[in-house]
Design a protein around this motif. Structure first.
Motif, PDB file in Angstrom:
ATOM      1  N   UNK A 133       0.838  -1.196   0.000  1.00  0.00           N
ATOM      2  CA  UNK A 133       0.000   0.000   0.000  1.00  0.00           C
ATOM      3  C   UNK A 133       0.879   1.256   0.000  1.00  0.00           C
ATOM      4  N   UNK A 134       0.406   2.268  -0.721  1.00  0.00           N
ATOM      5  CA  UNK A 134       1.180   3.494  -0.895  1.00  0.00           C
ATOM      6  C   UNK A 134       0.362   4.693  -0.417  1.00  0.00           C
ATOM      7  N   UNK A 135       0.983   5.541   0.410  1.00  0.00           N
ATOM      8  CA  UNK A 135       0.309   6.698   0.996  1.00  0.00           C
ATOM      9  C   UNK A 135       1.105   7.959   0.647  1.00  0.00           C
ATOM     10  N   UNK A 136       0.469   8.852  -0.093  1.00  0.00           N
ATOM     11  CA  UNK A 136       1.162  10.026  -0.596  1.00  0.00           C
ATOM     12  C   UNK A 136       0.418  11.298  -0.200  1.00  0.00           C
ATOM     13  N   UNK A 137       1.186  12.343   0.118  1.00  0.00           N
ATOM     14  CA  UNK A 137       0.636  13.692   0.244  1.00  0.00           C
ATOM     15  C   UNK A 137       1.306  14.546  -0.816  1.00  0.00           C
ATOM     16  N   UNK A 138       0.481  15.108  -1.689  1.00  0.00           N
ATOM     17  CA  UNK A 138       0.972  15.977  -2.744  1.00  0.00           C
ATOM     18  C   UNK A 138       0.915  17.435  -2.297  1.00  0.00           C
ATOM     19  N   UNK A 139       1.788  18.238  -2.870  1.00  0.00           N
ATOM     20  CA  UNK A 139       1.818  19.693  -2.670  1.00  0.00           C
ATOM     21  C   UNK A 139       2.111  20.082  -1.226  1.00  0.00           C
ATOM     22  N   UNK A 140       3.071  19.408  -0.620  1.00  0.00           N
ATOM     23  CA  UNK A 140       3.585  19.881   0.660  1.00  0.00           C
ATOM     24  C   UNK A 140       4.422  21.133   0.422  1.00  0.00           C
ATOM     25  N   UNK A 141       4.285  22.109   1.286  1.00  0.00           N
ATOM     26  CA  UNK A 141       5.022  23.375   1.158  1.00  0.00           C
ATOM     27  C   UNK A 141       5.911  23.546   2.383  1.00  0.00           C
TER      28      UNK A 141
END
Length: 652
Positions: A580-588
């Protein structure tokens, strides 16, 4: 879509717009009829509420928005997606307290409401044709004023709508989103958290010269605790606005203690003796929020502006909220944030003067923490003379905190001033169903300054009510994180996020009327049928903080001369499924926007960092040892981490 008076939590009057459609004689008027044709929402921001449905090949898109502060607009587009002609009847109905009326006017109120624009229209659509209709509900002191304001807003509605779409697009472009194998409802839940947080930012006006943060949408006022916590969250998506709002909170406050005030400067929290109060250094950990906001941006120009006001706040507490021996005390339970808590006030009042009764653990510990933060700030600003001042205050209150540790019970305890002894349990005065004289999430705050608290004592507090109210959950989780108790935090965060997001993303109201879906609730009860709080409440969106900062484990680092972050992933057991893959996009973070993902592998978590074309060398350390070092600059990096462990991520 309605205006409710005085507030949605307990409305006396409701005035709004309702939509009805009929296609070739088939009506959609009731909720059941809309549900039958698949009513949904494909657009939902804090500026625009969308509803979408399709009937016999005709697609309807309704968008509600404020065309003016006193004008609610409904913009409806009707598309014929069939190869045949269609006849569509569209009605925009003004409603008072849920009943349709021709000329809606508030009963027993000086103001009037009028509907202007397309209200009962028959549209003949050829194949692939579409039509647009706009109607508005306007309010004013009288009918003529409402008519005038509404007419002007109707003429300008398309321009306003385009501007709001552009604002939404700009916010969305920098707002973190979830991707991969997260639970299905989490992506939408996180969206609602950020839109609720965004909604809280109020325009300049009254005593505020720039944007300022409200604690909730329905009753805008400034509160230091919620304001700093909420703007820390907003900074994940909009750092500039978050910084400006925090600066307004301090700079434009009528007194150094940042008292709770409305837009015009009217005081809202006044103790029985007339003292004008604001929340304490302990409630929602405002100085931790300030520290993390700076560490996320490293904006020393902003810090230089905030610093003198933060210093004045601390000095005010040291001058006005200490007893004869120099211990910090509360004026009233409102000031503590724990309204009516018998731990602090046996009479369980909000405004009674309690300053001579008790020396609370959390005030001594968080003052030591706040002073340490200020010493750090002074160092960053090259204010060498200030550093020793803050260090003396830190050591003073660190020693006071230590004196409140009771070896006999192995925990920190509040001190009764007159009696000269520790506060004893008070099971006959339960607070939210628990003996707060024995159990207090605030008693864990010595962990923030590195003082010891047994792990078992920490997890004794991972129960209601401390896990049901975001303010207490913040104290619990941040204190535990300071002690490195990541695994337990991950389990608590997962349960909380999943429970809340299931409610905020639900599609029906039949089984549960409140809280309103699509916004963050004031608190998170185990049994939602008992919910009696407000909707669109800032700290209710703390689920986003739990998700990004504690479950996913992306954290700010105190190293400020390089790009450094901390990774403490604490994925709960339910998420640790191989592959399983857990991603957060657009971290600043510190001038970079990037995506970060963890994939569950046999040996731990495989981290993937995507810098979107910004080539950097990367080093990852665990317990001081290098576990990954890229030989050359690259815009993608892969490295192995462990769950519930701490790693340092450094980019060059």
């Amino acid at each position: 879509m309605e205006w409710v008076y005085p507030v949605g939590r307990d409305p006396n009057t409701r005035v709004g717009l309702a939509l009805e459609t009929a296609v070739d004689g088939r009506p959609c008027r009731t909720r059941a009829e809309f549900d039958a044709v698949g009513l949904t929402s494909r657009y939902h921001s804090c500026l625009i509420f969308g509803f979408d449905w399709q009937l016999d090949g005709v697609q309807v898109e309704a968008r509600f928005f404020l065309a003016d502060d006193d004008v609610l607009a409904a913009r409806i587009e009707v598309h014929n997606r069939t190869l045949d002609n269609r006849v569509v009847v569209l009605r925009v109905v003004g409603q008072l307290n849920g009943e349709p009326i021709d000329r809606p006017t508030l009963a027993d109120e000086p103001s009037a409401h009028v509907v202007i624009g397309g209200q009962n229209i028959t549209i003949k659509l050829e194949r692939n044709a579409h039509e647009r209709i706009v109607a508005v509900l306007a309010r004013g002191d009288d009918r003529d004023t409402a008519q005038s304001v509404g007419g002007a807003a109707l003429d300008n509605a398309e321009t306003v709508y385009a501007r709001l779409l552009a604002e939404d697009a700009a916010f969305s472009a920098s707002c973190p989103t979830l991707s991969g194998d997260w639970p299905a409802h989490w992506r939408e839940g996180l969206h609602h958290d950020f839109e609720t947080t965004r909604l809280l930012v109020q325009p300049p006006g009254g005593i505020f010269n720039d944007v300022w943060p409200s604690w909730m949408a329905a009753w805008p006022r400034v509160v230091l605790a919620e304001g700093t916590l909420d703007m820390l969250r907003l900074a994940y998506a909009d750092q500039s606005t978050a910084q400006r709002a925090v600066l307004s909170l301090f700079r434009d406050a009528p007194e150094p203690n940042v008292p709770c005030v409305f837009r015009g400067g009217e005081y809202n929290m006044v103790a029985a003796d007339g003292s004008r109060c604001g929340t304490s250094p302990a409630w929602c950990l405002p100085f931790l929020n300030l520290e993390l906001l700076f560490l996320r941006t490293l904006d020393r120009s902003w810090l230089a502006q905030v610093y003198p006001f933060a210093a004045a706040y601390i000095e005010w507490w040291l001058a006005h909220r200490v007893d004869a021996d120099g211990w910090l005390v509360y004026k009233c339970t409102w000031e503590s944030g724990e309204d009516g808590n018998p731990r602090l006030d046996p009479s369980e009042s909000g405004d009674a003067d309690i300053s001579g009764r008790l020396r609370p653990v959390e005030l001594q510990a968080t003052m030591a923490h706040a002073a340490a933060v200020m010493a750090f700030f002074a160092t960053e600003l090259d204010l060498a003379n200030d550093v020793s001042h803050w260090q003396r205050i830190e050591m003073d209150f660190r020693e006071r905190t230590r004196k409140l540790f009771d070896p006999a019970t192995g925990r920190y305890r509040d001190w009764l001033i007159a009696e000269g002894r520790f506060l004893e349990p008070c099971p006959d005065k339960p607070y939210w169903g628990l003996d707060s004289c024995r159990y207090s999430a605030q008693s864990l705050t010595p962990l923030l300054i590195g003082e010891p608290v047994a792990e078992a004592e920490v997890w004794r507090h991972a129960v209601a009510p401390w896990t049901l109210w975001p303010s207490w959950t913040v104290a619990l989780v941040e204190s535990a994180a300071a002690a490195g108790l990541f695994a337990g935090i991950g389990a608590l965060a997962f349960e909380t996020i999943d429970r809340v997001y299931r409610v905020t993303t639900r599609r029906e109201l039949a089984s549960l009327t409140r809280p309103l879906p699509g916004s963050s609730p004031e608190f998170w009860p185990a049994d939602w049928r008992t919910y009696g709080g407000s909707d669109a409440y800032g700290w209710g969106a703390t689920t986003a903080n739990l998700l990004i900062r504690h479950l996913f484990g992306f954290k700010e680092a105190r190293v400020t001369d390089e790009w450094v972050a901390q990774l403490t992933p604490a994925l709960a057991t339910e998420l640790l499924v191989l592959g399983q893959r857990y991603e957060i996009k657009k971290l600043n973070y510190r001038g970079l926007r990037f995506d970060l993902a963890y994939t569950v592998v046999q040996d731990g978590l495989l981290a993937e960092l995507d810098l979107h074309g910004s080539s950097r060398q990367c080093t990852v350390r665990h317990a001081g040892e290098i576990v990954y070092a890229s030989p050359d600059p690259a815009d993608r990096h892969h490295f192995l981490t462990d769950n519930a462990a701490a790693f340092e991520l450094r980019l060059y």
